[in-house]
Design a protein around this motif. Structure first.
Motif, PDB file in Angstrom:
ATOM      1  N   LEU A  90       0.813  -1.207   0.000  1.00 28.56           N
ATOM      2  CA  LEU A  90       0.000   0.000   0.000  1.00 28.56           C
ATOM      3  C   LEU A  90       0.849   1.262   0.000  1.00 28.56           C
ATOM      4  N   SER A  91       2.050   1.173   0.538  1.00 27.91           N
ATOM      5  CA  SER A  91       2.941   2.344   0.554  1.00 27.91           C
ATOM      6  C   SER A  91       3.393   2.740  -0.851  1.00 27.91           C
ATOM      7  N   THR A  92       3.209   1.827  -1.821  1.00 24.33           N
ATOM      8  CA  THR A  92       3.565   2.142  -3.210  1.00 24.33           C
ATOM      9  C   THR A  92       2.494   2.982  -3.893  1.00 24.33           C
ATOM     10  N   GLY A  93       1.313   3.084  -3.270  1.00 22.65           N
ATOM     11  CA  GLY A  93       0.217   3.846  -3.854  1.00 22.65           C
ATOM     12  C   GLY A  93      -0.683   3.033  -4.760  1.00 22.65           C
ATOM     13  N   LYS A  94      -0.393   1.753  -4.923  1.00 24.37           N
ATOM     14  CA  LYS A  94      -1.219   0.898  -5.778  1.00 24.37           C
ATOM     15  C   LYS A  94      -2.539   0.555  -5.084  1.00 24.37           C
ATOM     16  N   SER A  95      -3.489   0.068  -5.887  1.00 25.00           N
ATOM     17  CA  SER A  95      -4.842  -0.141  -5.401  1.00 25.00           C
ATOM     18  C   SER A  95      -5.039  -1.494  -4.738  1.00 25.00           C
ATOM     19  N   LEU A  96      -5.738  -1.483  -3.586  1.00 26.13           N
ATOM     20  CA  LEU A  96      -6.200  -2.701  -2.934  1.00 26.13           C
ATOM     21  C   LEU A  96      -7.697  -2.540  -2.690  1.00 26.13           C
ATOM     22  N   SER A  97      -8.483  -3.400  -3.342  1.00 29.30           N
ATOM     23  CA  SER A  97      -9.930  -3.367  -3.166  1.00 29.30           C
ATOM     24  C   SER A  97     -10.342  -4.526  -2.273  1.00 29.30           C
ATOM     25  N   ALA A  98     -11.378  -4.327  -1.462  1.00 28.83           N
ATOM     26  CA  ALA A  98     -11.801  -5.373  -0.533  1.00 28.83           C
ATOM     27  C   ALA A  98     -13.300  -5.317  -0.307  1.00 28.83           C
ATOM     28  N   ILE A  99     -13.916  -6.504  -0.250  1.00 30.51           N
ATOM     29  CA  ILE A  99     -15.343  -6.584   0.049  1.00 30.51           C
ATOM     30  C   ILE A  99     -15.544  -6.404   1.554  1.00 30.51           C
ATOM     31  N   ASP A 100     -16.434  -5.522   1.910  1.00 34.24           N
ATOM     32  CA  ASP A 100     -16.796  -5.320   3.313  1.00 34.24           C
ATOM     33  C   ASP A 100     -18.094  -6.077   3.560  1.00 34.24           C
ATOM     34  N   HIS A 101     -17.998  -7.272   4.145  1.00 37.74           N
ATOM     35  CA  HIS A 101     -19.171  -8.129   4.326  1.00 37.74           C
ATOM     36  C   HIS A 101     -20.070  -7.675   5.471  1.00 37.74           C
ATOM     37  N   ALA A 102     -19.556  -6.883   6.366  1.00 36.03           N
ATOM     38  CA  ALA A 102     -20.348  -6.409   7.504  1.00 36.03           C
ATOM     39  C   ALA A 102     -20.084  -4.928   7.727  1.00 36.03           C
ATOM     40  N   PRO A 103     -20.548  -4.072   6.822  1.00 29.09           N
ATOM     41  CA  PRO A 103     -20.257  -2.633   6.935  1.00 29.09           C
ATOM     42  C   PRO A 103     -20.812  -2.048   8.222  1.00 29.09           C
ATOM     43  N   GLY A 104     -19.980  -1.269   8.882  1.00 30.66           N
ATOM     44  CA  GLY A 104     -20.409  -0.616  10.114  1.00 30.66           C
ATOM     45  C   GLY A 104     -20.265  -1.467  11.350  1.00 30.66           C
ATOM     46  N   LYS A 105     -19.793  -2.722  11.216  1.00 30.53           N
ATOM     47  CA  LYS A 105     -19.718  -3.624  12.359  1.00 30.53           C
ATOM     48  C   LYS A 105     -18.300  -3.773  12.902  1.00 30.53           C
ATOM     49  N   TRP A 106     -17.307  -3.345  12.157  1.00 31.29           N
ATOM     50  CA  TRP A 106     -15.921  -3.542  12.590  1.00 31.29           C
ATOM     51  C   TRP A 106     -15.200  -2.212  12.713  1.00 31.29           C
ATOM     52  N   SER A 107     -14.158  -2.189  13.466  1.00 28.74           N
ATOM     53  CA  SER A 107     -13.356  -0.977  13.652  1.00 28.74           C
ATOM     54  C   SER A 107     -11.904  -1.283  13.293  1.00 28.74           C
ATOM     55  N   PRO A 108     -11.236  -0.488  12.442  1.00 29.48           N
ATOM     56  CA  PRO A 108     -11.793   0.708  11.809  1.00 29.48           C
ATOM     57  C   PRO A 108     -12.753   0.346  10.670  1.00 29.48           C
ATOM     58  N   VAL A 109     -13.887   1.060  10.601  1.00 30.94           N
ATOM     59  CA  VAL A 109     -14.872   0.786   9.564  1.00 30.94           C
ATOM     60  C   VAL A 109     -14.324   1.207   8.213  1.00 30.94           C
ATOM     61  N   HIS A 110     -13.632   2.348   8.175  1.00 29.44           N
ATOM     62  CA  HIS A 110     -13.056   2.842   6.937  1.00 29.44           C
ATOM     63  C   HIS A 110     -11.531   2.880   7.053  1.00 29.44           C
ATOM     64  N   SER A 111     -10.890   2.460   5.993  1.00 29.21           N
ATOM     65  CA  SER A 111      -9.430   2.403   5.992  1.00 29.21           C
ATOM     66  C   SER A 111      -8.815   3.801   6.034  1.00 29.21           C
ATOM     67  N   SER A 112      -7.659   3.892   6.654  1.00 24.62           N
ATOM     68  CA  SER A 112      -6.930   5.166   6.686  1.00 24.62           C
ATOM     69  C   SER A 112      -6.131   5.367   5.406  1.00 24.62           C
ATOM     70  N   TYR A 113      -6.016   4.288   4.611  1.00 30.35           N
ATOM     71  CA  TYR A 113      -5.295   4.375   3.330  1.00 30.35           C
ATOM     72  C   TYR A 113      -6.244   4.869   2.234  1.00 30.35           C
ATOM     73  N   LYS A 114      -5.797   5.832   1.453  1.00 28.69           N
ATOM     74  CA  LYS A 114      -6.614   6.342   0.358  1.00 28.69           C
ATOM     75  C   LYS A 114      -6.711   5.339  -0.786  1.00 28.69           C
ATOM     76  N   ASN A 115      -5.735   4.445  -0.894  1.00 26.59           N
ATOM     77  CA  ASN A 115      -5.747   3.480  -1.991  1.00 26.59           C
ATOM     78  C   ASN A 115      -6.374   2.142  -1.610  1.00 26.59           C
ATOM     79  N   VAL A 116      -7.031   2.078  -0.423  1.00 23.08           N
ATOM     80  CA  VAL A 116      -7.836   0.909  -0.058  1.00 23.08           C
ATOM     81  C   VAL A 116      -9.292   1.236  -0.341  1.00 23.08           C
ATOM     82  N   HIS A 117      -9.929   0.430  -1.177  1.00 19.44           N
ATOM     83  CA  HIS A 117     -11.309   0.688  -1.588  1.00 19.44           C
ATOM     84  C   HIS A 117     -12.217  -0.418  -1.046  1.00 19.44           C
TER      85      HIS A 117
END
Length: 216
Positions: A146-173
């Motif tokens: 992720l430090s290279t700036g490349k994209s990592l996409s991930a399915i969020d199967h339980a949105p709002g149920k885990w912490s951190p809910v949103h990634s601090s990385y801009k290139n994590v989708h």
């Protein structure tokens, strides 16, 4: 692993929550893990996985059908795709024979990332944002990538149920699979159930969010 032995080898680990987390992982290990781990690592290295166009990965022993749905959508966009998943998922033989599917344990992924092994990959797609047994998010295993700036996409199967809910990385989708599929098929998303529910008598640390698309 024997619980007494696991407690002995982790008694010097601090803080306490980290010690408990590592113990939970050790409890689930058996002799096969220690025998197969070096074999899995060698197979990944010799397969030259680090030079692929797209890496599909699932570190939970389920959700493989979700990863396959994404593969069907992306297979025309990436010439070379490799799948890394748990041994349980690989045994399902869900992908075509021309797609290389390699078994992996979470520690192997983190180990390879620390040495920049995945940095030449164009993009990574994870079938789950949250890795349940390790109680960690997928980005913990790809910090170097992720430090290279490349994209990592991930399915969020339980949105709002885990912490951190949103990634601090801009290139994590992160996205919900139902929303993703509804755009492809032009059908409304359907969130079928949350199990166990907030009022359920079942005592569980985990909640499952089943998602899909109406008509699919």
């Amino acid at each position: 692993m024997n619980h007494v032995f696991a407690k002995l080898i982790t008694c010097f680990i601090y803080p306490k929550e980290k010690r408990k987390q590592i113990r939970r992982v050790l409890y689930g290990l058996d002799a096969k893990f220690f025998i197969l781990s070096p074999l899995y690592l060698a197979r990944i290295l010799f397969s030259n996985t680090g030079k692929t166009d797209l890496l599909l990965i699932e570190l939970n022993p389920f959700h493989m059908e979700c990863l396959y749905s994404v593969y069907e959508y992306l297979k025309g966009k990436y010439p070379k795709i490799i799948v890394l998943a748990t041994p349980e998922n690989i045994s399902l033989k869900m992908f075509p024979e021309n797609i290389r599917c390699l078994p992996v344990y979470p520690w192997i992924v983190r180990f390879l990332d620390r040495f920049g092994y995945f940095n030449r990959i164009k993009a990574i797609f994870a079938g789950s944002y949250f890795v349940w047994k390790q109680n960690q998010t997928i980005e913990k295993y790809f910090s170097k990538f992720l430090s290279t700036g490349k994209s990592l996409s991930a399915i969020d199967h339980a949105p709002g149920k885990w912490s951190p809910v949103h990634s601090s990385y801009k290139n994590v989708h992160q996205f919900v699979l139902a929303n993703f599929l509804s755009k492809i098929y032009s059908l409304p998303p359907l969130y079928t159930c949350l199990f166990p529910s907030e009022t359920s008598k079942i005592n569980s640390d985990y909640k499952f969010l089943s998602v899909g698309v109406v008509g699919d």
